[in-house]
Structures are given as structure tokens and as C-alpha cells.
Design an enzyme around this catalytic site. Structure first.
Site, mmCIF file in Angstrom:
data_model
loop_
_atom_site.group_PDB
_atom_site.id
_atom_site.type_symbol
_atom_site.label_atom_id
_atom_site.label_comp_id
_atom_site.label_asym_id
_atom_site.label_seq_id
_atom_site.Cartn_x
_atom_site.Cartn_y
_atom_site.Cartn_z
ATOM 1 N N ASN A 39 0.869 -1.181 0.000
ATOM 2 C CA ASN A 39 0.000 0.000 0.000
ATOM 3 C C ASN A 39 0.909 1.234 0.000
ATOM 4 O O ASN A 39 1.479 1.582 1.028
ATOM 5 C CB ASN A 39 -0.890 -0.028 1.257
ATOM 6 C CG ASN A 39 -1.691 1.258 1.427
ATOM 7 O OD1 ASN A 39 -1.783 2.076 0.516
ATOM 8 N ND2 ASN A 39 -2.263 1.434 2.609
ATOM 9 N N TRP A 40 1.035 1.841 -1.185
ATOM 10 C CA TRP A 40 1.974 2.969 -1.299
ATOM 11 C C TRP A 40 1.439 4.242 -0.652
ATOM 12 O O TRP A 40 2.180 5.200 -0.485
ATOM 13 C CB TRP A 40 2.267 3.257 -2.775
ATOM 14 C CG TRP A 40 2.981 2.161 -3.498
ATOM 15 C CD1 TRP A 40 3.277 0.902 -3.038
ATOM 16 C CD2 TRP A 40 3.506 2.222 -4.832
ATOM 17 N NE1 TRP A 40 3.940 0.184 -4.000
ATOM 18 C CE2 TRP A 40 4.090 0.964 -5.117
ATOM 19 C CE3 TRP A 40 3.523 3.206 -5.828
ATOM 20 C CZ2 TRP A 40 4.691 0.683 -6.338
ATOM 21 C CZ3 TRP A 40 4.129 2.919 -7.048
ATOM 22 C CH2 TRP A 40 4.702 1.671 -7.299
ATOM 23 N N LYS A 41 0.150 4.251 -0.324
ATOM 24 C CA LYS A 41 -0.490 5.468 0.212
ATOM 25 C C LYS A 41 -0.223 6.636 -0.752
ATOM 26 O O LYS A 41 -0.126 6.402 -1.944
ATOM 27 C CB LYS A 41 0.009 5.743 1.633
ATOM 28 C CG LYS A 41 -0.084 4.485 2.505
ATOM 29 C CD LYS A 41 0.088 4.737 3.958
ATOM 30 C CE LYS A 41 -0.056 3.415 4.703
ATOM 31 N NZ LYS A 41 -0.054 3.560 6.145
ATOM 32 N N GLU B 135 -5.421 -4.452 10.787
ATOM 33 C CA GLU B 135 -4.369 -3.446 10.921
ATOM 34 C C GLU B 135 -4.588 -2.644 12.201
ATOM 35 O O GLU B 135 -5.334 -1.655 12.194
ATOM 36 C CB GLU B 135 -4.405 -2.485 9.736
ATOM 37 C CG GLU B 135 -4.205 -3.146 8.400
ATOM 38 C CD GLU B 135 -3.669 -2.158 7.368
ATOM 39 O OE1 GLU B 135 -2.534 -2.335 6.934
ATOM 40 O OE2 GLU B 135 -4.392 -1.204 7.032
ATOM 41 N N SER C 216 3.384 -1.806 10.232
ATOM 42 C CA SER C 216 4.844 -1.867 10.387
ATOM 43 C C SER C 216 5.418 -3.253 10.089
ATOM 44 O O SER C 216 6.377 -3.685 10.724
ATOM 45 C CB SER C 216 5.264 -1.395 11.781
ATOM 46 O OG SER C 216 4.847 -0.044 11.988
ATOM 47 N N GLY D 165 2.484 2.647 10.539
ATOM 48 C CA GLY D 165 3.440 3.731 10.320
ATOM 49 C C GLY D 165 4.186 4.148 11.572
ATOM 50 O O GLY D 165 4.846 5.189 11.592
ATOM 51 N N HIS E 161 -9.632 1.585 5.090
ATOM 52 C CA HIS E 161 -8.324 1.795 5.720
ATOM 53 C C HIS E 161 -8.469 2.820 6.848
ATOM 54 O O HIS E 161 -9.221 3.781 6.733
ATOM 55 C CB HIS E 161 -7.305 2.282 4.684
ATOM 56 C CG HIS E 161 -5.908 2.258 5.216
ATOM 57 N ND1 HIS E 161 -5.426 3.234 6.048
ATOM 58 C CD2 HIS E 161 -4.913 1.353 5.070
ATOM 59 C CE1 HIS E 161 -4.191 2.929 6.391
ATOM 60 N NE2 HIS E 161 -3.846 1.787 5.806
ATOM 61 N N GLY F 235 2.755 -1.056 4.205
ATOM 62 C CA GLY F 235 2.805 0.361 3.847
ATOM 63 C C GLY F 235 4.227 0.797 3.576
ATOM 64 O O GLY F 235 4.798 0.539 2.507
ATOM 65 N N GLY F 236 4.836 1.455 4.552
ATOM 66 C CA GLY F 236 6.177 2.040 4.403
ATOM 67 C C GLY F 236 7.192 1.118 3.738
ATOM 68 O O GLY F 236 7.905 1.536 2.809
ATOM 69 N N GLU G 161 -6.743 5.198 7.779
ATOM 70 C CA GLU G 161 -6.499 6.603 7.391
ATOM 71 C C GLU G 161 -7.719 7.193 6.696
ATOM 72 O O GLU G 161 -8.019 8.379 6.823
ATOM 73 C CB GLU G 161 -5.242 6.686 6.501
ATOM 74 C CG GLU G 161 -3.983 6.463 7.321
ATOM 75 C CD GLU G 161 -2.825 5.838 6.556
ATOM 76 O OE1 GLU G 161 -2.847 5.835 5.314
ATOM 77 O OE2 GLU G 161 -1.898 5.333 7.221
HETATM 78 P P1 PGA Z 1 2.734 0.523 7.522
HETATM 79 O O1 PGA Z 1 1.278 0.724 6.914
HETATM 80 O O2 PGA Z 1 3.270 -0.778 6.991
HETATM 81 O O3 PGA Z 1 3.532 1.708 7.042
HETATM 82 O O4 PGA Z 1 2.588 0.498 9.007
HETATM 83 C C1 PGA Z 1 0.401 -0.346 6.724
HETATM 84 C C2 PGA Z 1 -0.910 0.138 6.168
HETATM 85 O O5 PGA Z 1 -1.347 1.237 6.558
HETATM 86 O O6 PGA Z 1 -1.522 -0.524 5.322
#
Ligand code: PGA
Length: 248
Positions: free
Chosen positions: A9-11, A165, A210, A171, A93, A231-232, A95
Site C-alpha cells: 500500500n503505497w499510500k 491493521e 509496520s 506507520g 483503511h 505500507g512504508g 487513514e
Molecule cells: P505501515 O502501513 O506498513 O507503514 O505500518 C500499513 C498500512 O497502513 O496498510
């Protein structure tokens, strides 16, 4: 035996330069029976689709509008995502829930249109730190699941994915321990078995928060963890490839 699935997930990250540096190394790898996909920002979906065409790498979107089409400036529809070659759509998600006011009801509507279109919804659920501290983790994730079933019916998860999640792990560099994650995954699978039609044993349950090369193998070794939503670490080709290798 459930197939492992790793989705990046590149956001709201990426650029043409990132596509050029990230995707070719990924395309040179093969990850056995694991399914691997990337969810770039909608602005790059077309370009990523062209680069990965003919490979086993899959494409997902991070969001979609709950309507078919019409006067919804700035939004993207499921039919557009299908035309672009997406297979998955993230929905709910944290966010989106936190910054864009997506309620359980909106999430359920989005989930419904994704499913009707034949795309695979990846329902993201999870508790905040405060909710965990108050021992509300199971109530929160069950509420998020039940909202979707109440809207769609008990077969809502027949061709879907759930990503657990924990919000406190996203993050933050603070990963759930494999045991913590497994506990919640097991609760989720049990809850689906009790409340949903269909086979809870075949439902893919991904962990997100993470996940990185250093912790992927131990998380993925847990009985009810069928993959990761990354994500990251998905923005670094070395890290992401190592996570996918751990799933292969
Ligand atoms: P993260 O994000 O790996 O940067 O913690 C995961 C996500 O939000 O899907």
C-alpha cells in the site's frame, strides 16, 4: 492450505522515478505460490498496469467511490479501476476512516460496490491504542465486520480479504507481536465462522502495521496470518522483495 498474499500500500507516495526503481527488480523475482500485488496512488495505476502487464504481479487501488458514476468531482469508480486492470481495492483503511470521515456505513457501501463489480475488496479493520488499552479490540473489529454483513448479507466475505491493521501499529514502527496478531486473527476467523455463510477457513486474513523484512517471516508463520498489507516497507524494493520472499 491458504495461499499467502502480500499487498503493498503505497499510500500517497510515489513518482515516475519510484515506478522505474521499484518495479523492475520486483518483476525479476518470483514468489512461488504467493500472490503479490501493489496498490499505487490512482494517478499511477495506468502506468503501473502497463509496466507489470503479462507478469504475475497484481494491481490494487487504495480507494473507490461508493457510486457507479456521476457528478462526484475528484472521485474514481469501480468500472474505471477494472478498466485499469485492478484486481483488489482497499476499503475502510484507518487513514480513510480517520482523515476522510469514512464511517462503517460508507465503508459497507464501498465494499458492496467493489464486490458487485467483481473486484476483490480488502476490508481493513483494527483498533486504536486507546481501544486496545480498554480491552475493546474484539468489539471494535467485530463491529467493523458486522457493519459490512448487515449491509450486504452473510455471504459478504465469500470473495473478499480482511486485513487486520491495529491503528497503533500503522506507520509507527511498533508492530504487533506475532502472538498478538495471531490472537486477533483467530478471533476474526471464529467470528466469521459463527456469523457468516461460506467457509471461514478459506478467507484470507492479512496483517498490516509496520510489517518489514525483519518481522515478516515470524508474522507469516502464524496459523491465521495469510499475508500482509505493507505500507512504508513497500516503498523500498529490497525490503518489499524480502517480505514477499518470506511469504513464498
Ligand atoms: P505501515 O502501513 O506498513 O507503514 O505500518 C500499513 C498500512 O497502513 O496498510
Amino acid at each position: 492450505m491458504r495461499q499467502k498474499i502480500i499487498l503493498g500500500n503505497w499510500k500517497m507516495n510515489g513518482s515516475r522515478a519510484l515506478l522505474a526503481s521499484l518495479l523492475p527488480p520486483l518483476l525479476r523475482e518470483s514468489f512461488g505460490s504467493a500472490r503479490v500485488g501493489v496498490c499505487p496512488p490512482v494517478a499511477y495505476l495506468g502506468q503501473v498496469a502497463a509496466i507489470i502487464e503479462g507478469s504475475s504481479l497484481e494491481l490494487g487501488a487504495q480507494n473507490v467511490n461508493e457510486h457507479d458514476k456521476g457528478a462526484y468531482t475528484g472521485e474514481t469508480s469501480v468500472s474505471m479501476l477494472k478498466e485499469l486492470g485492478c484486481r483488489y481495492v482497499l476499503v475502510g483503511h484507518s487513514e480513510r476512516r480517520q482523515y476522510f470521515g469514512e464511517t462503517d456505513a460508507i465503508v459497507a457501501e464501498k465494499f458492496a460496490i467493489i464486490r458487485r463489480s467483481g473486484l476483490i475488496p480488502v476490508l481493513c479493520i483494527g483498533e486504536t491504542q486507546e481501544e486496545r488499552d480498554q480491552d475493546q479490540t474484539d468489539q471494535v473489529v467485530f463491529r467493523q465486520i458486522d457493519a459490512v454483513q448487515a449491509h450486504i448479507g452473510s455471504d459478504a466475505f465469500a470473495n473478499a480479504i480482511i486485513a487486520y491493521e491495529p491503528v497503533w501499529a500503522i506507520g509507527t514502527g511498533k508492530t504487533a507481536t506475532p502472538a498478538q496478531a495471531q490472537d486477533v486473527h483467530q478471533l476474526i476467523r471464529r467470528h466469521i465462522a459463527e456469523t457468516a455463510a461460506g467457509d471461514a477457513e478459506s478467507l484470507p486474513l492479512l496483517y498490516g502495521g509496520s510489517m518489514k523484512a525483519a518481522n515478516a517471516a515470524e508474522l507469516l508463520a502464524m496459523a491465521d496470518i495469510d499475508g500482509g498489507l505493507v505500507g512504508g516497507a513497500s516503498l523500498d524494493s529490497r525490503e518489499f522483495i524480502d517480505i514477499c520472499r518470506a511469504a513464498a
